[in-house]
Write a protein that holds these residues in place. Structure first.
Motif, PDB file in Angstrom:
ATOM      1  N   ARG A 100      -3.906   6.762   5.763  1.00 23.87           N
ATOM      2  CA  ARG A 100      -4.180   7.169   4.382  1.00 23.87           C
ATOM      3  C   ARG A 100      -5.376   8.126   4.334  1.00 23.87           C
ATOM      4  NH1 ARG A 100      -7.896   5.033   0.785  1.00 23.87           N
ATOM      5  NH2 ARG A 100      -7.472   5.324  -1.443  1.00 23.87           N
ATOM      6  N   ARG A 105      -1.861   9.117   0.687  1.00 24.92           N
ATOM      7  CA  ARG A 105      -1.210   7.849   0.368  1.00 24.92           C
ATOM      8  C   ARG A 105       0.308   7.891   0.553  1.00 24.92           C
ATOM      9  NH1 ARG A 105      -3.223   7.199  -4.381  1.00 24.92           N
ATOM     10  NH2 ARG A 105      -4.844   5.639  -3.987  1.00 24.92           N
ATOM     11  N   LEU A 106       0.981   8.985   0.211  1.00 24.22           N
ATOM     12  CA  LEU A 106       2.436   9.041   0.331  1.00 24.22           C
ATOM     13  C   LEU A 106       2.873   8.912   1.783  1.00 24.22           C
ATOM     14  CD1 LEU A 106       5.310   9.511  -0.654  1.00 24.22           C
ATOM     15  CD2 LEU A 106       4.860  11.972  -0.650  1.00 24.22           C
ATOM     16  N   GLY A 109       2.028   5.467   3.046  1.00 21.59           N
ATOM     17  CA  GLY A 109       2.854   4.417   2.480  1.00 21.59           C
ATOM     18  C   GLY A 109       4.222   4.320   3.131  1.00 21.59           C
ATOM     19  N   VAL A 110       4.898   5.455   3.296  1.00 21.79           N
ATOM     20  CA  VAL A 110       6.210   5.451   3.957  1.00 21.79           C
ATOM     21  C   VAL A 110       6.052   5.038   5.417  1.00 21.79           C
ATOM     22  CG1 VAL A 110       8.197   6.857   4.609  1.00 21.79           C
ATOM     23  CG2 VAL A 110       7.125   7.194   2.376  1.00 21.79           C
ATOM     24  N   CYS A 344       0.538  -1.940  -0.625  1.00 24.87           N
ATOM     25  CA  CYS A 344       1.074  -2.204  -1.959  1.00 24.87           C
ATOM     26  C   CYS A 344      -0.052  -2.329  -2.984  1.00 24.87           C
ATOM     27  CB  CYS A 344       1.922  -3.475  -1.935  1.00 24.87           C
ATOM     28  SG  CYS A 344       3.477  -3.299  -1.014  1.00 24.87           S
ATOM     29  N   ALA A 348       0.913   2.181  -2.874  1.00 28.08           N
ATOM     30  CA  ALA A 348       1.967   2.739  -2.031  1.00 28.08           C
ATOM     31  C   ALA A 348       3.180   1.817  -1.971  1.00 28.08           C
ATOM     32  CB  ALA A 348       1.438   2.985  -0.615  1.00 28.08           C
ATOM     33  N   GLY A 349       3.206   0.839  -2.856  1.00 27.63           N
ATOM     34  CA  GLY A 349       4.315  -0.100  -2.915  1.00 27.63           C
ATOM     35  C   GLY A 349       4.197  -0.939  -4.171  1.00 27.63           C
ATOM     36  N   TYR A 506       7.075   3.544  -2.722  1.00 29.82           N
ATOM     37  CA  TYR A 506       6.015   4.419  -3.210  1.00 29.82           C
ATOM     38  C   TYR A 506       6.187   4.683  -4.709  1.00 29.82           C
ATOM     39  CZ  TYR A 506       2.716   8.282  -3.509  1.00 29.82           C
ATOM     40  OH  TYR A 506       1.664   9.083  -3.859  1.00 29.82           O
ATOM     41  N   ARG A 513      -1.187   3.484  -9.066  1.00 34.82           N
ATOM     42  CA  ARG A 513      -1.886   4.743  -8.784  1.00 34.82           C
ATOM     43  C   ARG A 513      -2.483   5.332 -10.058  1.00 34.82           C
ATOM     44  NH1 ARG A 513       2.814   5.421  -5.799  1.00 34.82           N
ATOM     45  NH2 ARG A 513       3.636   7.030  -7.195  1.00 34.82           N
TER      46      ARG A 513
END
Length: 517
Positions: A100, A105-106, A109-110, A344, A348-349, A506, A513
């Motif tokens: 991160r 973050r994207l 997160g994935v 999360c 990111a979740g 996400y 977020r």
């Protein structure tokens, strides 16, 4: 039990980033119950997986050669990489937070979704099938519904252990590490006794010569044997002194892993003829053969019958192997699930998956969701494979490794990015050589895991090219012989699905977020 407050971000010094990763109030529920010895046992249990020993031995003596080479070009750089990141950024969530900070973050997160979801794939796949095969080899058959019941018992028994508080849960990796040392140590002693009484199979020096075909076949399982250093960092804020304990535990557990892998693999090669070493049952078959020195016999066709004390030793070893498999899955889950909960909580979740139980101090919701996924995968995969254990094992292990390693392709380069972006963060341990050294170890580790993903999705990649010997078709798992499309789909379709789930997760974190700003 007292709750150790972690409401303040770990001190990083001037110019340090905010490492809270959206953890907020959840961090107050964490408990600092992990000591240095606990971390060492955690890593031994993580690194020394019993499900791949047979896969390495099945490739013959060159497996040991490639094991030594990869220890230098992958295991060492990887250990240096994680030692710096873990000591410089000792925050709950470990790998998620590193990626991160490096890539946003994207991406993180994935990437974290792939890292986390590989655990239920592994538990419901190769770990479960080896446990069931071991039970049937040493105890009793599991016909029909009994196999499904036993598999689900294995999965949910592990889930029960994962949800416990760290004070209780840490005894799982401790027990698993001790079980590995005792089981593998007793196996090696038995190999020596067997050798004295019956002799061993000769291992010609030429068989140790490394080949490209052997490398392509071995690199996935060998590197998979060597990963897991980053898992304790996912629970960094539950350690007494992560800056000190993470680098030191990596060093000690690395040496232990090399010994605990190399010895049993050599023992299998000494005891079993090459044509009788299978990826799934290699270690199981070798145990049965050597335990005949305590009571039993080996027929001319290779059938092993254990009697008397030999049968007792076989039963104890089988129980130890099943325990070792279970604790492998539990220990990986303890790290991967914590990192997913942090992701999360950070947006990111789904926020509800980022909750930490006030009673246990663990991410119970992530733990239970993982057990549900493992159960579904186990039931579906066993049904689709028609009960074919070898096919189920090959597909499950390949998917586990490729999913985990795709996440490493993103995580490993974060070392060089964070060294450049946050040069003033105190680093109790730093990779030698400055920024060049950081880029070198990150580049080596990343290149090897990326190559592993390629050869897992397309076994035999490069075999027969530029004058190399062999056929790419021969690199397919034996259970998928002549079925390249079927095997490739068993890897690509789930991977695409997992990436899609990561994007959905996400999107589900959008509200969090927005609230964080």
């Amino acid at each position: 039990m007292t709750h150790a407050s972690t409401t303040s971000t770990p001190s990083q010094g001037p110019g340090a980033p905010d490492l809270s990763a959206g953890w907020g109030e959840q961090r107050t529920r964490l408990r600092k119950d992990l000591r240095r010895l606990d971390v060492l046992f955690f890593l031994i249990c993580t690194l020394v997986g019993l499900d791949t020993i047979g896969s390495v031995a099945a490739q013959g003596p060159q497996g040991l050669t490639w094991m030594a080479i990869l220890a230098l070009v992958f295991f060492l750089p990887y250990g240096l990489l994680v030692a710096e990141l873990g000591a410089a950024f000792p925050v709950q969530g470990g790998p998620y937070v590193w990626t991160r900070l490096a890539f946003g973050r994207l991406v993180a997160g994935v990437n974290q979704l792939l890292y986390w979801i590989s655990n239920p794939v592994w538990v419901g796949g190769s770990l479960c099938i080896i446990a069931l095969t071991t039970w049937e080899e040493f105890f009793t058959p599991l016909p029909g519904a009994w196999k499904y019941a036993a598999g689900l018992l294995f999965i949910w028994g592990g889930a029960l252990a994962v949800v416990q508080s760290v004070r209780i849960g840490k005894w799982v990796p401790i027990t698993g590490a001790v079980a590995r040392i005792v089981l593998l140590g007793f196996f090696l002693v038995s190999v020596v006794v067997y050798a004295v009484r019956h002799g061993v199979h000769a291992l010609p020096a030429g068989d140790f010569a490394p080949t490209y075909a052997g490398f392509v076949a071995l690199v996935p399982v060998l590197i998979f044997n060597y990963v897991g250093f980053e898992l304790p960092s996912s629970a960094a804020e539950e350690m007494r002194n992560p800056r000190r304990d993470i680098p030191l535990s990596i060093l000690r557990s690395g040496f232990a892993a090399l010994l605990l892998y190399g010895g049993p693999i050599l023992g299998i090669l000494f005891v079993l003829p090459g044509e009788r070493i299978g990826s799934l049952g290699g270690f199981i078959d070798a145990c049965k053969a050597v335990f005949t020195v305590y009571g039993g016999s080996i027929a001319a066709d290779g059938t092993v019958t254990l009697t008397g004390f030999g049968a007792v030793c076989g039963g104890i070893a089988a129980a130890g192997l099943i325990l070792g498999l279970l604790t492998s899955g539990v220990t990986w889950a303890m790290g991967a699930h914590r990192a997913q909960a942090v992701a999360c909580a950070d947006g990111a979740g789904p926020a509800w998956l980022g909750r930490i139980s006030e009673r246990h101090g663990t991410p119970v919701r992530v733990n239970l969701l993982s057990a549900v996924l493992a159960s579904v995968l186990f039931v579906v995969a066993l049904g689709l494979s028609g009960g074919d254990g070898e096919k189920y094992f090959a597909a499950g292990l390949g998917l586990t490794i490729s999913t985990t390693f795709i996440s490493y392709v993103i995580t490993f380069p974060s070392l060089a990015v964070l060294r450049r972006r946050y040069p003033d963060v105190p680093r109790p341990y730093a990779v030698p050589g400055g920024l060049f050294g950081a880029r070198l170890v990150a580049g080596l580790a990343t290149a090897l895991v990326a190559f592993t993903v390629v050869v897992l999705i397309w076994p035999g990649f490069g075999v027969g090219w530029f004058g190399t010997e062999g056929s790419a078709a021969d690199s397919l798992p034996e259970s998928f012989a002549g079925q390249r499309l079927q095997y490739t789909l068993s890897q690509v379709v789930p991977l695409a699905l997992f990436v899609g789930i990561g994007l959905v997760f996400y999107a589900a974190g959008a509200r969090t977020r927005r609230e964080k700003g």
